[in-house]
Write an enzyme that holds these catalytic residues in place. Structure first.
Site, PDB file in Angstrom:
ATOM      1  N   CYS A 291       0.811  -1.214   0.000  1.00 54.92           N
ATOM      2  CA  CYS A 291       0.000   0.000   0.000  1.00 54.92           C
ATOM      3  C   CYS A 291       0.846   1.267   0.000  1.00 54.92           C
ATOM      4  CB  CYS A 291      -0.981  -0.063   1.156  1.00 54.92           C
ATOM      5  SG  CYS A 291      -2.034  -1.517   0.949  1.00 54.92           S
TER       6      CYS A 291
ATOM      7  N   HIS B 165      -1.149   7.897   6.443  1.00 57.83           N
ATOM      8  CA  HIS B 165      -1.537   6.643   5.804  1.00 57.83           C
ATOM      9  C   HIS B 165      -2.681   5.980   6.582  1.00 57.83           C
ATOM     10  CE1 HIS B 165      -1.166   2.809   3.735  1.00 57.83           C
ATOM     11  NE2 HIS B 165      -1.172   2.211   4.915  1.00 57.83           N
TER      12      HIS B 165
ATOM     13  N   THR C  55      -7.191   0.869  11.321  1.00 59.15           N
ATOM     14  CA  THR C  55      -6.996  -0.322  12.147  1.00 59.15           C
ATOM     15  C   THR C  55      -6.553   0.127  13.546  1.00 59.15           C
ATOM     16  OG1 THR C  55      -4.666  -0.606  11.550  1.00 59.15           O
ATOM     17  CG2 THR C  55      -6.284  -1.759  10.197  1.00 59.15           C
ATOM     18  N   PRO C  56      -6.925  -0.641  14.565  1.00 58.97           N
ATOM     19  CA  PRO C  56      -6.580  -0.219  15.936  1.00 58.97           C
ATOM     20  C   PRO C  56      -5.087   0.020  16.130  1.00 58.97           C
ATOM     21  CG  PRO C  56      -8.244  -1.931  15.994  1.00 58.97           C
ATOM     22  CD  PRO C  56      -7.843  -1.792  14.550  1.00 58.97           C
TER      23      PRO C  56
ATOM     24  N   HIS D 174      -9.631   2.553   1.873  1.00 57.27           N
ATOM     25  CA  HIS D 174      -8.232   2.294   1.550  1.00 57.27           C
ATOM     26  C   HIS D 174      -8.127   1.833   0.096  1.00 57.27           C
ATOM     27  CE1 HIS D 174      -4.176   1.246   1.551  1.00 57.27           C
ATOM     28  NE2 HIS D 174      -4.076   0.511   2.641  1.00 57.27           N
TER      29      HIS D 174
END
Lengths: 412, 82
Positions: free
Chosen positions: A162, A301, A305-306, A337
């Site tokens: 990514c 970015h 997510t946790p 995303h």
């Protein structure tokens, strides 16, 4: 070695909330997200970012039948970028154009489709399509651009998880500096929402985002209740040129790429390392000859997510401590995303700040996680500032790949 | 099945795999490649669709038999009627 200055002279994109930079930017300032619920094979209903550009604008129906969605997104974005650049494409030497497209992955979609197809024929491989290999070779999205546009210079994709959108731009910058090409079409694309395996993989990892009532609130980086990623498709392709060439043809210069860095965590397969991330940002600043305080916007970015969001906030806190005019935002809160497109698409959404001096916010923060409470996080509402001159764009990926790209408002 | 019906089946397949082409006026005696933008991959698509839609198998050695609508009809009609 003399290093040419490399500038952006055109932008073409498709995002889940806009098919032109103008429309996309308008929605980023208006708080309009672009996530919807789709039916995914074997998965059922899942939130996803879906683009609604007209693929027939630049491709024949046959090209659409034979090619891939990633190729189609790439072709659309490349044409839009060339149109935006004002380049006399018709008369330009096509052998001097290079195509460098970042992808997180490529081929999963097409292979999954074929396995599904032959499952309907009792797994008889006589029904496996001859289109499978040209669709799944890793260079496919870049190659489709060259076929569609008659470009005979180099083309390939840059596989960088990514971080790929930034990596595509960095590759182009380097090839322009080496004199390998005179114009580069570069950025990133994603067709990931067509692969059940991507969704299923994130789900198995406990990283697929959900929201009880509103798909547009699923991607919520920095919010205490965030629970994972929204997978999206999209693309952003830029026209890059050496400054002297751009000026010689009187091009409109959108921005200059002044700093970049890609490094590796050399640690975990999925959990990011904030130490390496901060090293990456500092190295990019060094290339740009800048101090952290010179940066006006850090586009994160953060994927919602946790753990990932906390790790990046640690890195940013370390680099940008005592930088009162450096603001932090996030684009995935609007579009999810977009994987291989993420870095390039998120940068594009921030470029208009050089003109309007407005910083788009990160949305969907109802209860800010104290571990993500960066001092200058622009939350839920856009922020007008005196001037935006420098943007640092972070994009990170699995296997511990980090990238930071720094662009500056063009000043001769 | 008549040769004309087989020709129509082939025309319908071509309309699917080459959706930008005008299939309303294909000359049966002229090679398909000489009157339409069809490449070798498209002919493989024709073979695949005959297999999928009609359970007709065309061995590779016989691909030249698919050159025109007339040769398609002559070659495929016995297979459809087998």
């Amino acid at each position: 070695m003399h290093k040419s200055r490399i500038v952006i002279t055109g932008v073409g994109l498709t995002s889940p909330n806009g098919n032109t930079l103008e429309e996309y930017r308008k929605n980023l300032l208006a708080g309009v997200a672009g996530v919807q619920i789709i039916d995914m094979r074997y998965m059922g209903k899942v939130p996803a970012g879906v683009c609604d550009f007209d693929p027939k604008k630049y491709q024949t129906r046959k090209e659409l039948r034979v090619g891939t969605r990633a190729g189609s997104i790439a072709v659309y974005s490349a044409h839009e970028a060339i149109n935006d650049s004002g380049l006399d494409f018709e008369n330009f030497d096509k052998s001097r154009i290079g195509v460098y497209v970042g992808t997180t992955e490529h081929g999963n979609v097409e292979t999954e489709n074929e396995v599904y197809n032959i499952s309907k024929f009792d797994y008889d491989i006589r029904f496996w399509t001859h289109h499978h290999n040209p669709r799944t070779v890793a260079n496919n999205p870049a190659g489709e651009i060259t076929i569609n546009m008659g470009i005979t210079g180099p083309h390939y994709t840059i596989g960088a998880a990514c971080a790929a959108g930034n990596a595509g731009l960095i590759q182009a910058l380097q090839m322009l500096r080496l004199g390998e090409v005179d114009v580069a079409l570069a950025g990133g694309v994603s067709e990931s929402i067509r692969s059940f395996g991507i969704f299923a993989g994130f789900k198995s990892q406990g990283a697929l985002g959900t929201h009880e009532t509103d798909p547009n609130k699923t991607s919520r980086p920095f919010d205490k209740t965030r629970n994972g990623i929204v997978v999206s498709e999209g693309g952003a392709i830029y026209v890059l040129e050496r400054l002297e060439d751009a000026q010689a043809r009187g091009a409109n210069i959108v921005a200059e790429i002044v700093g970049y860095r890609i490094n590796s965590d050399a640690g975990d397969y999925v959990l990011p390392d904030p130490v390496r991330q901060s090293e990456c940002m500092r190295a990019a600043l060094k290339v740009a000859g800048m101090e952290p305080g010179d940066v006006d916007i850090v586009n994160t970015h953060a994927t919602s997510t946790p753990m990932g969001d906390i790790q990046e906030c640690k890195a940013i806190r370390e680099v940008f401590a005592d930088c009162p005019t450096t603001y932090v935002n996030n684009t995935k809160s609007f579009i999810g995303h977009a994987m291989g497109a993420a870095g390039a698409l998120e940068l594009a959404g921030n470029l208009p700040s050089f003109q309007d001096n407005i910083i788009h916010p990160t949305i969907n923060v109802e209860d800010l996680d104290p571990e993500c409470a960066l001092p200058n996080l622009v939350i839920n509402e856009p922020l007008k500032v005196d001037a935006v001159k420098v943007i640092l764009n972070n994009s990170f990926g699995m296997l511990g790949i980090n990238s930071a790209l720094i662009v500056r408002k063009f000043e001769d | 099945m008549t040769e004309d019906q087989v020709k129509q089946i082939v025309v319908d397949i071509i309309a699917e795999i080459a959706p930008d082409e005008d299939t309303s006026n294909i000359k049966p005696e002229i090679k398909l490649r000489d009157q339409m933008d069809l490449d070798s991959m498209d002919f493989l698509d024709i073979v695949m669709e005959l297999r999928k839609q009609h359970n007709i198998e065309v061995p590779e050695a016989d691909y030249p038999q698919l050159a025109s609508l007339d040769t398609c009809a002559a070659y495929l009609t016995p297979k459809f009627n087998a």
